[in-house]
Design a protein around this motif. Structure first.
Motif, mmCIF file in Angstrom:
data_model
loop_
_atom_site.group_PDB
_atom_site.id
_atom_site.type_symbol
_atom_site.label_atom_id
_atom_site.label_comp_id
_atom_site.label_asym_id
_atom_site.label_seq_id
_atom_site.Cartn_x
_atom_site.Cartn_y
_atom_site.Cartn_z
ATOM 1 N N GLY A 58 0.880 -1.242 -0.116
ATOM 2 C CA GLY A 58 -0.071 0.031 0.060
ATOM 3 C C GLY A 58 0.774 1.300 0.162
ATOM 4 N N LEU A 59 0.423 2.337 -0.913
ATOM 5 C CA LEU A 59 1.276 3.532 -0.889
ATOM 6 C C LEU A 59 0.321 4.776 -0.504
ATOM 7 C CD1 LEU A 59 2.715 2.484 -4.228
ATOM 8 C CD2 LEU A 59 3.967 2.457 -2.106
ATOM 9 N N GLY A 60 0.568 5.584 0.556
ATOM 10 C CA GLY A 60 -0.122 6.750 0.873
ATOM 11 C C GLY A 60 0.577 7.833 1.486
ATOM 12 N N SER A 61 -0.086 9.226 1.465
ATOM 13 C CA SER A 61 0.405 10.337 2.315
ATOM 14 C C SER A 61 0.010 10.143 3.588
ATOM 15 C CB SER A 61 -0.249 11.573 1.857
ATOM 16 O OG SER A 61 -1.857 11.541 1.938
ATOM 17 N N TYR A 62 0.829 10.504 4.626
ATOM 18 C CA TYR A 62 0.705 10.482 5.923
ATOM 19 C C TYR A 62 1.311 11.615 6.906
ATOM 20 C CZ TYR A 62 -0.749 7.583 10.154
ATOM 21 O OH TYR A 62 -1.390 7.303 11.153
ATOM 22 N N VAL A 63 0.503 12.596 6.935
ATOM 23 C CA VAL A 63 -0.848 13.004 6.197
ATOM 24 C C VAL A 63 -0.555 14.271 5.506
ATOM 25 C CG1 VAL A 63 -2.084 11.852 7.826
ATOM 26 C CG2 VAL A 63 -1.685 14.037 8.126
ATOM 27 N N SER A 64 -1.473 14.353 4.566
ATOM 28 C CA SER A 64 -1.544 15.649 3.614
ATOM 29 C C SER A 64 -2.107 16.771 4.461
ATOM 30 C CB SER A 64 -2.349 15.625 2.173
ATOM 31 O OG SER A 64 -1.497 14.390 1.516
ATOM 32 N N ASN A 65 -1.684 17.907 4.257
ATOM 33 C CA ASN A 65 -2.027 19.379 5.107
ATOM 34 C C ASN A 65 -3.179 19.621 4.220
ATOM 35 O OD1 ASN A 65 -2.559 21.615 6.260
ATOM 36 N ND2 ASN A 65 -0.657 22.289 6.301
ATOM 37 N N ALA A 66 -4.588 19.593 4.761
ATOM 38 C CA ALA A 66 -5.561 19.918 4.003
ATOM 39 C C ALA A 66 -5.592 21.475 4.168
ATOM 40 C CB ALA A 66 -6.939 19.431 4.618
ATOM 41 N N GLY A 67 -4.919 22.117 4.929
ATOM 42 C CA GLY A 67 -4.777 23.458 4.957
ATOM 43 C C GLY A 67 -4.113 24.281 3.706
ATOM 44 N N VAL A 68 -3.431 23.518 3.029
ATOM 45 C CA VAL A 68 -2.581 24.216 1.973
ATOM 46 C C VAL A 68 -2.684 23.431 0.713
ATOM 47 C CG1 VAL A 68 -1.132 25.482 3.459
ATOM 48 C CG2 VAL A 68 -0.486 23.044 2.540
ATOM 49 N N ARG A 69 -3.459 22.106 0.895
ATOM 50 C CA ARG A 69 -3.725 21.334 -0.487
ATOM 51 C C ARG A 69 -4.880 21.677 -0.843
ATOM 52 N NH1 ARG A 69 1.167 19.590 -2.331
ATOM 53 N NH2 ARG A 69 2.135 18.226 -0.936
ATOM 54 N N GLU A 70 -5.247 21.862 -2.223
ATOM 55 C CA GLU A 70 -6.610 22.135 -2.871
ATOM 56 C C GLU A 70 -7.217 20.949 -3.191
ATOM 57 O OE1 GLU A 70 -8.070 24.914 -2.839
ATOM 58 O OE2 GLU A 70 -6.427 25.935 -1.839
#
Length: 307
Positions: A58-70
């Motif tokens: 499995g491959l994933g972000s941990y974690v992406s910052n929803a504040g600066v990601r559209e």
């Protein structure tokens, strides 16, 4: 069954792809990349490279910052990773905490309530975009108009979502909507913008889990609970190894060793601790750092077999 994943980030090509192969061969569930724009590698570029040298991981972000990601950009990255990996993408989201990441995109970090509102809005928007829906959002924290993935769709019917948080509102939302609740145990962000106080005491963990349970009421199956492990040390003297961390966090050594946020002791003691975390907290998933791979690999099958 306990599930272990590895969080890491690349510094060179050979080391990164080698780590991906080792993690897969050892039997870890996933390779996860942190997401701090300007402070580390792009997670989705790194994970696509790892996809090319693995087949089941499995491959994933941990974690992406929803504040600066559209949402449309994040959904495109996740869908692309899912396509190039043959359906192995994961998405980890959090509200973000590092002020420099907001300043880098021309904004100041909002207060906690606004960060939480945006995180929920981004999570819902990305979920809908990955499902093929058109998304329009117009709230103070997020604006998106007629966003849609028109030619790109994930291979998976549903990309698993992990919400990484210790915030009460997000824990309730994750209980209701996420596949995995990533328990960070983080408290107040410290002055450097990166480090945190911790919420690792038993009553603090119980309070976090109560929010998850409240959100999950009415679901057919509750989300899995996952702990972000800050320290793994295989040692014959757990108390000595834990003492500096206990002093730093203000916990007693015994209380520190009882949390799911550290795994310290002999192989037998760590296996027993994982079993106890499952019994006491319901935690069945653990994310460890890259330096834990060699320490845990020799007895990972025993950890996976914990009932």
């Amino acid at each position: 069954m306990a599930i272990f994943s590895v969080q890491a980030r690349p510094t060179d090509a050979a080391g990164w792809t080698g780590l991906a192969r080792r993690v897969e061969a050892a039997g870890f569930d996933a390779l996860l990349a942190s997401d701090h724009p300007g402070h580390g590698a792009s997670p989705f570029v790194a994970l696509a490279a790892a996809a090319a040298v693995t087949s089941t991981l499995g491959l994933g972000s941990y974690v992406s910052n929803a504040g600066v990601r559209e949402p449309i950009l994040l959904a495109t990255d996740v869908a692309t990773l899912d396509v190039v990996s043959g359906g192995r993408a994961r998405l980890g989201l959090g509200a973000g905490h590092t002020p420099a990441e907001w300043r880098a995109v021309g904004r100041e970090r909002p207060d906690v309530a606004a960060r939480v509102r945006r995180c929920v809005a981004v999570a819902e928007a990305v979920r809908d975009l990955l499902a093929g829906k058109e998304v329009t959002v117009d709230i103070p924290e997020l604006v998106a108009r007629a966003a849609r993935l028109t030619e790109l769709r994930p291979v998976q019917g549903r990309v698993p979502l992990t919400m990484g948080t210790a915030n009460s509102t997000l824990l309730r939302w994750a209980g209701a909507h996420a596949d995995v609740v990533g328990l960070t145990g983080f408290g107040r962000t410290l002055a450097d913008g990166h480090q945190h106080d911790v919420r690792w005491r038993g009553d603090e963990i119980e309070a976090q889990l109560a929010h998850v349970a409240a959100g999950a009421a009415g679901r057919d199956a509750p989300p899995a609970l996952e702990a972000l492990v800050q320290q793994v040390t295989v040692t014959d003297d757990a108390e000595a190894a834990a003492a500096p961390i206990a002093a730093e966090t203000g916990l007693r050594v015994a209380d520190l060793l009882a949390t799911p946020f550290v795994l310290i002791g002999t192989a037998d003691e760590i296996v027993a601790a994982v079993a106890e975390h499952r019994r006491r907290w319901g935690v069945t998933r653990f994310v460890v750092r890259a330096d834990a791979v060699d320490q845990l690999s020799p007895f990972l099958p025993r950890l996976a077999a914990v009932a």
